[in-house]
Design an enzyme around this catalytic site. Sequence first.
Site, PDB file in Angstrom:
ATOM      1  N   TYR A  69     -19.474  38.234 -18.273  1.00  0.00           N
ATOM      2  CA  TYR A  69     -18.966  39.359 -19.058  1.00  0.00           C
ATOM      3  C   TYR A  69     -19.914  40.533 -18.882  1.00  0.00           C
ATOM      4  O   TYR A  69     -21.129  40.378 -18.988  1.00  0.00           O
ATOM      5  CB  TYR A  69     -18.914  38.988 -20.551  1.00  0.00           C
ATOM      6  N   GLU A 118     -15.033  47.710 -19.622  1.00  0.00           N
ATOM      7  CA  GLU A 118     -15.303  46.287 -19.799  1.00  0.00           C
ATOM      8  C   GLU A 118     -14.775  45.503 -18.603  1.00  0.00           C
ATOM      9  O   GLU A 118     -13.626  45.690 -18.198  1.00  0.00           O
ATOM     10  CB  GLU A 118     -14.617  45.798 -21.084  1.00  0.00           C
TER      11      GLU A 118
END
Length: 389
Positions: A109, A197
């Site tokens: 992530y 993101e």
Amino acid sequence: MNLHEYQAKEIFSRFGIPVPSGAVARTPSEASRVAKRLGGAAWVVKAQIHAGGRGKAGGVELCRSPDGVGEVAGRLIGHRLRTHQTGPDGLPVQAVWVEQASDIGRELYLSLVVDRARECLSFIASSEGGMEIETVASTHPERIVTVPLLPDPGVPAYVARVLGRGLRMEAPQATAFSSLLAALEQCMRATDASLIEINPLIVTRGGELLALDAKVNLDDNALARHADLAALDDASQRDPAENEAARAGLNYVALDGEIACMVNGAGLAMATMDLIQLKGGRPANFLDVGGDATAERVTEAFRIFRTNPRVRSVFVNIFGGIVRCDLIADGIIAAFKEVAPRVPVIVQLEGTRAEEGRRMFAESRLPIEAVSGLALAAERAVRAAGEAA
Ligand code: ADP
Ligand code: MG
């Protein structure tokens, strides 16, 4: 403003952030043509909606033939996809993104955000990326690394080292990883994004880094200087009432309760929603009609309330500081004549010419209930919603 994954990936490519080869398709046959053109033996078809959680909801499918790609595209395009991030009605899928399937080694992530608390940009990273990141954040917050950036543009080497360690990057990826961070930071500043993101950022079995997913939120206040990005807006992904409200110049956010609120001032609107909640009700929306609430805007607000089938009562809370309560009362009475609400309307007026406003309601003989006192009025709106249900 939100972008679709396919739009975000096109932007990523421009800045040198590595993404799988892919293309957008708006029909099933176009999707299978894209797969043939991309070549390879496996493809992933991804529903394009302004929400994540698609993987768990059947919106991301692995296919082993171009015909299979067409079939999955046919199942997605023209339907609504519901994920844990959409409302109960889901969002309409009008396109799919078809890309080559990747040989995933690890899912990480990585995001870059406007960190309001620290007043800077911050990288957030976790070695446990993929579809369970929300669980990691709540059960193992120590597995998430946050690194703030200095105000100067650029990503210093120490930032890459700290993040690289957190993500357990290995030596062969070190250079590619630093370039990716630099590209991400450039992309963030150049587009005036508030969030970028990548979840997951993957390390393939071959040791390559790839952004498999892409989420970009742009700062609406900066869109004036990005006509090209503003043109990427997809209104179909927003609540229709919100689109209508935006056209009327109303600051409106749809919620899922039963008490429609019309308030002047964002802070008072927040307090009003809190009070409704405190009295046992649920707001159907946030609405700030602004300091210069005109009769047209009040009418437009009533029209939007009317189209919401969940609404059981309307709560108007006006503090006459800049705006005059008698003018608001005039607006409400005019709105009533144009779009008679089907539900009880409770009004609380306070401040400049509140007395006149209340008298106008009484004289209008319309079913408008003027209640003095904010707490009492909120209670009345909640009770009225209960009675109307
Ligand atoms: P969402 O976040 O909406 O669920 P993602 O794009 O993150 O959608 O995809 C969900 C999961 O699907 C990823 O975590 C990954 O495991 C898998 N996936 C996505 N794209 C690919 C791809 N090109 N090749 C292989 N697997 C993929
Ligand atoms: Mg994802």
